[in-house]
Design an enzyme around this catalytic site. Sequence first.
Site, PDB file in Angstrom:
ATOM      1  N   ASP A 243      51.578  40.707   9.651  1.00  0.00           N
ATOM      2  CA  ASP A 243      52.442  39.644   9.135  1.00  0.00           C
ATOM      3  C   ASP A 243      52.952  38.682  10.210  1.00  0.00           C
ATOM      4  O   ASP A 243      53.929  37.964   9.983  1.00  0.00           O
ATOM      5  CB  ASP A 243      53.637  40.243   8.392  1.00  0.00           C
ATOM      6  CG  ASP A 243      54.541  41.073   9.292  1.00  0.00           C
ATOM      7  OD1 ASP A 243      54.113  41.422  10.414  1.00  0.00           O
ATOM      8  OD2 ASP A 243      55.671  41.380   8.864  1.00  0.00           O
ATOM      9  N   GLU A 244      52.309  38.635  11.366  1.00  0.00           N
ATOM     10  CA  GLU A 244      52.746  37.668  12.374  1.00  0.00           C
ATOM     11  C   GLU A 244      51.605  37.324  13.318  1.00  0.00           C
ATOM     12  O   GLU A 244      50.668  38.106  13.515  1.00  0.00           O
ATOM     13  CB  GLU A 244      53.942  38.197  13.168  1.00  0.00           C
ATOM     14  CG  GLU A 244      53.647  39.427  13.984  1.00  0.00           C
ATOM     15  CD  GLU A 244      54.803  39.829  14.887  1.00  0.00           C
ATOM     16  OE1 GLU A 244      55.356  38.949  15.581  1.00  0.00           O
ATOM     17  OE2 GLU A 244      55.131  41.024  14.904  1.00  0.00           O
TER      18      GLU A 244
ATOM     19  N   ASP B 269      56.073  34.113  11.572  1.00  0.00           N
ATOM     20  CA  ASP B 269      56.586  35.441  11.212  1.00  0.00           C
ATOM     21  C   ASP B 269      56.901  35.432   9.716  1.00  0.00           C
ATOM     22  O   ASP B 269      57.776  34.696   9.263  1.00  0.00           O
ATOM     23  CB  ASP B 269      57.849  35.749  12.019  1.00  0.00           C
ATOM     24  CG  ASP B 269      58.277  37.196  11.908  1.00  0.00           C
ATOM     25  OD1 ASP B 269      57.560  37.976  11.244  1.00  0.00           O
ATOM     26  OD2 ASP B 269      59.322  37.560  12.482  1.00  0.00           O
TER      27      ASP B 269
END
EC number: 2.7.7.7
Length: 415
Positions: free
Chosen positions: A112-113, A16
């Site tokens: 973003d993860e 993350d």
Amino acid sequence: MIANSAGKGRVIFHIDMNCFYASVEAAYNPSLKGKPLAIAGNPEERKGIVVTSSYEARDKGVKTTMTIWQAKKNCPELIVMPPNFERYRAASKELFKILADITPNVQPVSIDEGYMDITDVNSELSPLEMAHRLQKRILEELDLPCSIGIAPNKFLAKMGSDMKKPLGITVLRKRELASTLWPLPIGEMYGVGEKTATKLIEKGIETIGDLATHNTYELKQLLGINGERLKNRANGIDNRQVDPEAVFEFKSIGSSQTLPFDTVDEQEVRKLLASLAESVERRMKRKNAAGQSIQIMIRYKNRKTITRSKKLYRYIDTKDEILYQAEELFHLHWNQEPIRLLGITVQDVEVKKNIAKQLDLFTYEEEAGKEKLYQAIEDLSEKYGNDVFKKLDTISQDEQPRTSFQKDFLDDYRK
């Protein structure tokens, strides 16, 4: 330690990125490091809502979804920048390339993860050592901080990555859940939204531990099948696999936009609907997909939002078809009140190669007229291969995603 040798259970990482948009901007412009920074829309177009902010800004009371004027009231020295999704997309691509260097079992879930299954990675390093090395590499090569959760399944890995930020690494083991996970407030559990948390708290379920031990029948009465699913997760039970192909599973493609001013001007509405239909068409073409349902979203001046949809008798994928159906829905359901935002979504989407053509009275004549063309294609394909008409895998500037919430670019790191 979580073992990563065969037969000793799965080892899942959840990566993350920390304050991703703000971190990317600071990596691009180091003078922003250590300063309160917020990424927000253009206030002149009334999109002045904080999307994300640096930890320095958060420490001074700046929160996501806060208006810019509220954020600056809390933090007068706040630096506000508009989002640059092309920059974020490029950084995301490089991130997932790094993950794919370790294992092909990578599942991006957003810009973003993502998850990694390192169970079968042949390494002399322990999972914890691998996580530290990965975190260091991302920081050194991309100048971006991340947190990593390590666990035997996706749910616990996701919960772990949320526990220490920035630059945290957390191991969640099933045998330790009573001390690590269960004391947390129910609202902090992944998969429990605000409304669900309220329902659970009203029943006296205030912590994740309360949920883990609550009567299953009562939970199903309260939340349906999701009640049992959430209880299983609270007990560390989650059998979902890390699926690299999940990025290709999309059932809807849509686009929405806020108007510069509330309006009842049908010409302005039509102009925006046409723009949205064109955007949806571009994204569907990129995925070589078509859909069989259409949905519109209307948000009024008072922020009341409605969605209306209908099933179509055939698949559609062109701007004209999308716009025609969207306009029909719009005029059927618009209450003549000033409009703030409009959205169009094509649903029940399938990749075209998976769609079996079912000729009917409406399309038979058109298809029959293409019979010679189809025969020519078959002849060429037989001679030169099936991809003789495959388009170049390039994307025009207009086809780039306008928001981070579009997920149809998450396989870019493979290209």
